[in-house]
Motif scaffolding. Structure first.
Motif, short mmCIF file in Angstrom:
data_model
loop_
_atom_site.label_atom_id
_atom_site.label_comp_id
_atom_site.label_asym_id
_atom_site.label_seq_id
_atom_site.Cartn_x
_atom_site.Cartn_y
_atom_site.Cartn_z
N ASP A 304 23.29 -25.38 32.68
CA ASP A 304 23.45 -26.81 32.42
C ASP A 304 24.93 -27.16 32.24
O ASP A 304 25.43 -28.16 32.78
N ALA A 308 27.43 -29.62 34.53
CA ALA A 308 27.77 -30.95 34.01
C ALA A 308 29.22 -31.10 33.54
O ALA A 308 29.86 -32.13 33.81
N LYS A 311 31.83 -32.12 36.18
CA LYS A 311 31.78 -33.52 36.63
C LYS A 311 32.47 -34.43 35.62
O LYS A 311 33.13 -35.39 35.99
N ASP A 544 23.99 -33.92 30.14
CA ASP A 544 24.08 -34.69 31.38
C ASP A 544 23.08 -35.83 31.29
O ASP A 544 21.88 -35.65 31.49
N ASP A 547 20.88 -36.41 34.40
CA ASP A 547 19.79 -35.47 34.62
C ASP A 547 18.74 -35.61 33.54
O ASP A 547 17.54 -35.54 33.81
N TRP A 736 28.88 -35.86 28.11
CA TRP A 736 29.92 -34.85 28.26
C TRP A 736 31.33 -35.43 28.19
O TRP A 736 32.31 -34.70 28.07
#
Ligand code: ADQ
Length: 754
Positions: A304, A308, A311, A544, A547, A736
């Motif tokens: 995960d 994430a 990005k 995220d 997601d 994030w």
């Protein structure tokens, strides 16, 4: 490329088309690599001398050649066996870009270069198209602005997302989410989104397509759940109460279908792209290296994070790459053609050639290292016998450290300027060591830095001291790996070497940062961590939010039409079935739990005895308990969405992501107050109406029962407090973006450290 160790090599050089070498010398390598050979030749006058020249050297019985210089202007070329290098560029270029070249493969290299040129032209074309997309989307966003603001204002009190906008503000490509049981295929969708910007909302997996097409037929696609038999429900799901959470989901979903053009629907995180690069002058080249990366490969939280965090760093303006093994034949990443290298492995003394596959998604370069040893290992990433795992990790780290020179992302390699690697856990802790041994100690890649992130100190890459000799490192580095264990004596420890060598060390919460310095929490590495305190920092993971989106999952739950029961709290557990996650505490508390009017849904995979225990729970309490043994991302989403309470009795938990996902979904966590769980789950205070859940101080079933009892009491008897708990959890900023800012500080600190 590989280090040539401390061997000698035979140097022969020909000028122009001469038949005898002008130089014929035996030289110690000094760890020479082709660029150093080139530099040596230039410094000693071996080389063009007004013309092209080949330098041959012999290493380990292999004959290789490098092209020292071909000057286009004079039209001179090197001759000899192999191909013509006419017009290849200036002195040393060929060497730096391509490493040393076997005579017999020279022609192949030339051909591959031609392919690169073609690829670069293609990329330029893509850039042009992307610019068009950006301006199109910007104009579209401006049009939608007024409507969306009205929509948000209308729902301000029940917003899931504290972010103020859902606007698409640039032409980023859509992320793809995995549907388990199949390799995510985003290739066609990627190209679709490149060519057709208004389809960005459609480019995900079945979850998204179901959202855009709320069609009962979608149920047939779901093979995970048998929803056809209402008498024998596989999965207990509570009927949605008319709560804030559900209204939010429904309202927002409806709003999406009714009042917002789904094609204009965007990711809330994308709002930040309105601003100029947030990193400002601190913009860097960042290469995140991990053994797993969602959605392509995931066994737990590391996947995960690797999917994430990059990005989020890219959203701040950094140029970011993720390097991960290519376990499957993923559709979207493309072979970068010229980007292969030879790695020497001491396992059987064989040359190992790896290829790099590349894909650009959501502003991030995803690079997949391809070699037969990685193929079909996605369900066994850390499995196999010790030499096999070691071999995979050595090969991966060696390949990763060469990535900045070999993968022309967007036509341009990352190079070593302003560069930081972020390695993760012991699997990639060799990377900082290879960076030091192969480059920085030789005065190369002087500006490249490495950061090592500790996700779980319990796994360290330990072995007998002789394992060191597999690493292809000079003996002087052996001390880095040797650690004394009071029980086993001296042993080999990869994590120890990585921690000592990395320029900075991060762990995934403040609580865990503290625990790692203690003898109980440091698992034998606390001494090194204390010594490295100056470069050590805790940063809490984010989630995220694209997601893990409650709108999407709540809508799915409803669409599936699963059997429901009213006013019964559903308690969920998701996690690896091992000692860390404290499943045995749940087992001890089971008699008390099944005596309450609750339902319990557990999802996990791991130790066979604990898997069997889950099945037994279900067998013995079929009206109340479901034990789902297996790894199912879709099921994890559904439990997080459908449960009222999430149980996390972990004995230790570096950060923990499930409690974050739970809070985002309005599911209240009950956790052991340890590591990241202590950091993120502020205990409920009934007097001040603050906090997000319940915590218990010791990993004991009695304490778990006490905390869970208080939680259930609030659920049943204090509805207003319950709603307050959920709303506070949902409206936290858990994205994030926050964590990325702190990572940036670490990267910048590393950059200016000498
Ligand atoms: N059977 C199953 N089916 C589907 N999905 C499943 C699953 N079991 C677990 N998952 C998923 O895997 C992830 C696990 O996250 P954790 O934070 O518990 O990480 P883990 O302990 O693996 O990793 C370590 O790294 C992470 C990241 O830094 C830290 O948060 C953590 O504390 C540390 O132990 C979640 O996304 C969860 O939903």
């Amino acid at each position: 490329m590989t280090s040539f160790g401390s061997q000698t090599f035979l140097l022969e050089a020909w000028n122009g088309g001469g038949n005898s070498p002008v130089v014929h010398q035996s030289k110690p390598s000094c760890g020479s690599r082709p660029p150093v050979v080139a530099a040596y030749c230039r410094e000693n006058g071996i080389g063009p001398g007004g013309g092209g020249c080949r330098v041959r050297f012999r290493m380990r019985g292999r004959r290789s050649e490098v092209l020292v210089g071909v000057e286009k202007a004079t039209g001179l070329r090197a001759t000899g066996k192999g191909s013509s290098f006419e017009g290849e560029g200036g002195i040393g270029d060929d060497i730096v870009a391509g490493g040393y070249v076997d005579v017999d493969s020279a022609q192949a290299t030339v051909n591959k270069r031609k392919k690169v040129l073609a690829m670069q032209q293609d990329l330029i074309q893509q850039i042009v198209e992307r610019r068009k997309q950006i301006s199109y989307l910007e104009s579209r966003a401006a049009e939608a602005d007024q409507d969306i603001n009205y929509y948000l204002k209308d729902r301000r009190n029940i917003s899931f997302n504290p972010s103020p906008s859902h606007l698409v503000t640039n032409g980023k490509y859509n992320v793809c989410t995995v549907s388990e049981g199949s390799v995510p295929s985003t290739e066609s969708k990627m190209s679709e989104s490149r060519n057709s910007p208004m389809k960005t909302g459609e480019s995900d997996d079945s979850l998204q397509s179901e959202r855009l097409s709320p069609n009962p037929l979608g149920l047939a696609k779901d093979t995970d759940l048998d929803t056809t038999n209402p008498v024998e429900p596989i999965f207990l799901v509570k009927e949605p109460e008319r709560s804030v959470k559900d209204e939010n989901a429904e309202n927002q979903t409806e709003a999406k279908f009714d009042s917002v053009d789904p094609e204009a629907d965007t990711d809330p995180e994308e709002e930040n792209m309105d601003d100029p690069p947030l990193a400002g002058v601190n913009v860097m080249n960042v290469i995140v290296v991990a053994a797993e990366c969602a959605p392509w490969s995931k066994t737990g939280g590391l996947g995960d994070v690797a999917g994430a965090l990059p990005k989020a760093l890219a959203r701040r303006g950094h140029r970011v790459m993720v390097v991960v093994p290519r376990y499957g034949n993923y559709a979207e990443p493309k072979d970068t053609g010229t980007c292969f290298i030879q790695l020497l492995s001491y396992f059987g003394v064989q040359d190992m050639e790896v290829s790099y596959f590349h894909s650009y998604i959501d502003g991030v370069d995803f690079v997949f290292v391809d070699h037969p040893v990685f193929q079909h290992q996605e369900n066994n990433i850390y499995g196999g016998n010790r030499p096999d795992i070691l071999k995979r990790m050595i090969l991966f780290c060696k390949a990763a450290v060469e990535v900045p020179w070999h993968v022309p992302c967007g036509g341009v390699c990352y190079g070593d300027g302003n560069l930081a690697f972020i390695a993760n856990d012991w699997h990639t802790a060799l990377l900082p060591v290879y960076l030091k041994a192969y480059y920085r100690d030789k005065g190369l890649m002087k500006y490249a830095r490495s950061v090592l992130v500790i996700h779980n100190i319990a796994h360290q890459g330990r072995g007998p001291v002789e394992d060191f000799f597999h690493l292809d490192l000079p003996e002087k580095y052996m001390d880095l790996f040797t650690l004394y264990d009071p029980i086993g004596g001296d042993h080999f420890n990869i994590f120890a070497a990585g921690l000592k060598t990395a320029d900075r060390v991060v762990t995934v919460s403040h609580g865990y940062a503290w625990e790692l310095k203690t003898s109980q929490g440091g698992w034998g590495l606390h001494g090194i961590i204390n010594d490295s305190d100056w470069k050590f920092r805790g940063i809490v993971n984010g989630i995220d939010i694209k997601d893990w989106n409650p709108e999407l999952d709540a809508a799915l739950q409803k669409e599936l039409g699963l059997p429901v029961r009213r006013n019964v709290p559903v308690i969920g557990f998701i996690g690896r079935l091992d000692h860390q996650k404290g499943v045995d505490l749940i087992a001890e508390a089971m008699p008390w739990m099944v005596a309450q009017d609750v339902q319990l849904v557990m999802l996990g995979t791991g130790r066979p005895d604990l898997e069997e225990m889950l099945r037994k729970f279900e067998r013995e309490n079929h009206d109340k308990v479901r034990g789902w043994v297996g790894f199912s991302v879709k099921m994890a989403h559904r439990i997080t969405a459908g449960a009222d309470i999430l149980l996390m009795p972990s004995r230790f938990e570096p950060c923990g992501l499930n409690q974050l996902y739970a809070m985002k979904y309005g599911t209240v966590p009950v956790v052991h107050a340890v590591g990241g769980l202590r950091d993120t789950v502020v205990p409920f205070d009934p007097f001040k109406e603050t906090g997000y859940g319940w915590t218990f101080e010791r990993a004991e079933s009695g304490m778990l029962v006490h905390a869970l009892g208080n939680c259930l009491n609030t659920y049943w008897n204090h509805k207003k407090s319950w709603e307050g708990l959920r709303t506070r959890g949902m409206t936290q900023d858990l994205s994030w973006d926050n964590a990325a800012k702190h990572y940036e500080e670490v990267l910048v600190a590393a950059k200016y450290q000498w």
